[in-house]
Scaffold this motif. Structure first.
Motif, mmCIF file in Angstrom:
data_model
loop_
_atom_site.group_PDB
_atom_site.id
_atom_site.type_symbol
_atom_site.label_atom_id
_atom_site.label_comp_id
_atom_site.label_asym_id
_atom_site.label_seq_id
_atom_site.Cartn_x
_atom_site.Cartn_y
_atom_site.Cartn_z
ATOM 1 N N PHE A 1 -10.943 8.894 -8.830
ATOM 2 C CA PHE A 1 -10.338 9.750 -7.923
ATOM 3 C C PHE A 1 -10.492 9.834 -6.502
ATOM 4 O O PHE A 1 -9.289 9.621 -5.703
ATOM 5 N N ILE A 2 -11.532 9.948 -6.161
ATOM 6 C CA ILE A 2 -12.201 10.268 -4.658
ATOM 7 C C ILE A 2 -11.654 9.068 -3.804
ATOM 8 O O ILE A 2 -11.177 9.092 -2.870
ATOM 9 N N TYR A 3 -11.622 7.857 -4.371
ATOM 10 C CA TYR A 3 -11.353 6.557 -3.534
ATOM 11 C C TYR A 3 -10.160 6.075 -3.810
ATOM 12 O O TYR A 3 -9.705 5.029 -3.316
ATOM 13 N N SER A 4 -9.130 6.859 -4.558
ATOM 14 C CA SER A 4 -7.954 6.428 -4.947
ATOM 15 C C SER A 4 -6.823 6.949 -3.616
ATOM 16 O O SER A 4 -7.001 7.954 -3.400
ATOM 17 N N ASN A 5 -6.085 6.151 -3.111
ATOM 18 C CA ASN A 5 -5.082 6.537 -2.254
ATOM 19 C C ASN A 5 -3.812 7.069 -3.140
ATOM 20 O O ASN A 5 -3.272 8.028 -2.631
ATOM 21 N N THR A 6 -3.387 6.286 -3.939
ATOM 22 C CA THR A 6 -2.235 6.716 -4.719
ATOM 23 C C THR A 6 -2.578 6.742 -6.314
ATOM 24 O O THR A 6 -3.387 6.040 -6.892
ATOM 25 N N ILE A 7 -2.218 8.066 -6.954
ATOM 26 C CA ILE A 7 -2.692 8.240 -8.270
ATOM 27 C C ILE A 7 -1.435 8.452 -9.055
ATOM 28 O O ILE A 7 -0.445 9.073 -8.294
ATOM 29 N N PHE A 8 -1.227 8.124 -10.126
ATOM 30 C CA PHE A 8 -0.281 8.497 -11.165
ATOM 31 C C PHE A 8 -0.690 9.323 -12.155
ATOM 32 O O PHE A 8 -1.787 9.288 -12.616
ATOM 33 N N ILE A 9 -0.104 10.420 -12.374
ATOM 34 C CA ILE A 9 -0.727 11.548 -12.973
ATOM 35 C C ILE A 9 0.528 12.126 -13.944
ATOM 36 O O ILE A 9 1.766 12.353 -13.302
ATOM 37 N N TYR A 10 0.436 12.246 -15.329
ATOM 38 C CA TYR A 10 1.248 13.053 -16.025
ATOM 39 C C TYR A 10 1.403 14.340 -15.520
ATOM 40 O O TYR A 10 0.618 15.076 -14.989
ATOM 41 N N VAL A 11 2.561 15.137 -15.904
ATOM 42 C CA VAL A 11 2.966 16.331 -15.681
ATOM 43 C C VAL A 11 2.669 17.048 -16.823
ATOM 44 O O VAL A 11 3.431 17.060 -17.897
ATOM 45 N N ILE B 1 4.023 -0.449 -9.231
ATOM 46 C CA ILE B 1 2.745 -0.187 -10.191
ATOM 47 C C ILE B 1 1.598 -1.044 -9.485
ATOM 48 O O ILE B 1 0.692 -0.438 -9.808
ATOM 49 N N GLU B 2 1.758 -1.905 -8.469
ATOM 50 C CA GLU B 2 0.676 -2.443 -7.896
ATOM 51 C C GLU B 2 0.271 -1.511 -6.737
ATOM 52 O O GLU B 2 -0.964 -1.705 -6.366
ATOM 53 N N ASP B 3 0.864 -0.422 -6.507
ATOM 54 C CA ASP B 3 0.323 0.198 -5.449
ATOM 55 C C ASP B 3 -0.562 1.644 -6.127
ATOM 56 O O ASP B 3 -1.138 2.509 -5.483
ATOM 57 N N ILE B 4 -0.584 1.781 -7.506
ATOM 58 C CA ILE B 4 -1.496 2.837 -8.001
ATOM 59 C C ILE B 4 -2.895 2.409 -8.242
ATOM 60 O O ILE B 4 -3.077 1.386 -8.793
ATOM 61 N N ASP B 5 -3.895 3.446 -7.751
ATOM 62 C CA ASP B 5 -5.159 2.984 -7.668
ATOM 63 C C ASP B 5 -5.601 3.671 -9.019
ATOM 64 O O ASP B 5 -6.792 2.891 -9.492
ATOM 65 N N ALA B 6 -5.358 4.761 -9.396
ATOM 66 C CA ALA B 6 -5.724 5.444 -10.661
ATOM 67 C C ALA B 6 -4.702 6.134 -11.545
ATOM 68 O O ALA B 6 -3.615 6.692 -10.843
ATOM 69 N N SER B 7 -4.919 5.933 -12.812
ATOM 70 C CA SER B 7 -3.670 6.644 -13.762
ATOM 71 C C SER B 7 -4.405 7.656 -14.711
ATOM 72 O O SER B 7 -5.241 7.400 -15.162
#
Length: 188
Positions: A43-53, A118-124
């Motif tokens: 999480f700390i080192y991710s620029n872009t995160i994908f997260i469910y609501v 999808i290539e821009d996502i660092d963590a999901s």
């Protein structure tokens, strides 16, 4: 056919397990999970995160989303297009960008200019009814996350958020099921 039946039975059992938590437990567990997410290296080192609501009694993600935005992370959330087309990741700048879908789940408006590659996502951060320590995930049965995550870039972590009672010994997996990398829970 056998796995499908096993998953159907397991889904009902997992829903009942999650419903068994008291409001006090849920509040405490959500705070514990939030703290762990904010300290998580991926999480700390991710620029872009994908997260469910989060919806109903899932692990709450609203506070994680708010904290992520405060930290100037790019936050994208799922928008279901259709059963055939699956879902897309859409950038949001606030929880105010979300409106209830026909199912009551908060989603962003569909705006092609806000679709995240999808290539821009660092963590999901992935929802589910149950998980195991081998990467097994029991979803809700629609296959949306499995289809979305199959194309996630190498090195992008798939992280489950779960209450400890959602972690089981073994989740039956089909060949199309995507494994998660690890779990953040109130215990783990």
């Amino acid at each position: 056919m056998k796995i499908v039946k096993a998953k159907k039975d397991l889904r009902k059992e997992a829903m009942d397990i999650r419903k068994s938590l008291s409001k006090e437990e849920i509040t405490r567990y959500n705070k514990d999970i939030l703290k762990k997410v904010l300290k998580d290296e991926n999480f700390i080192y991710s620029n872009t995160i994908f997260i469910y609501v989060s919806y109903k009694n899932e692990v709450d993600t609203h506070e994680i989303i708010k904290e992520s935005l405060k930290l100037n992370k790019k936050v994208c959330v799922p928008r279901v297009i259709s059963k055939e087309e699956g879902m897309k990741a859409i950038y949001i700048s606030s929880l105010e960008d979300l409106k209830p879908s026909s199912m009551g789940i908060l989603e962003p408006e569909y705006d092609e200019s806000k679709i995240v590659s999808i290539e821009d996502i660092d963590a999901s951060f992935i929802p589910g009814l149950a998980f195991d320590m081998h990467g097994g995930r029991l979803g809700y049965g629609g296959g949306f996350y499995d289809r979305f995550l199959k194309d996630i870039k190498k090195g992008s972590k798939k992280i489950a958020l779960a209450y400890s009672n959602q972690i089981l010994d073994n989740i039956p997996m089909d060949e199309t099921d995507i494994r998660i990398d690890y779990i953040i829970s109130n215990d783990k």
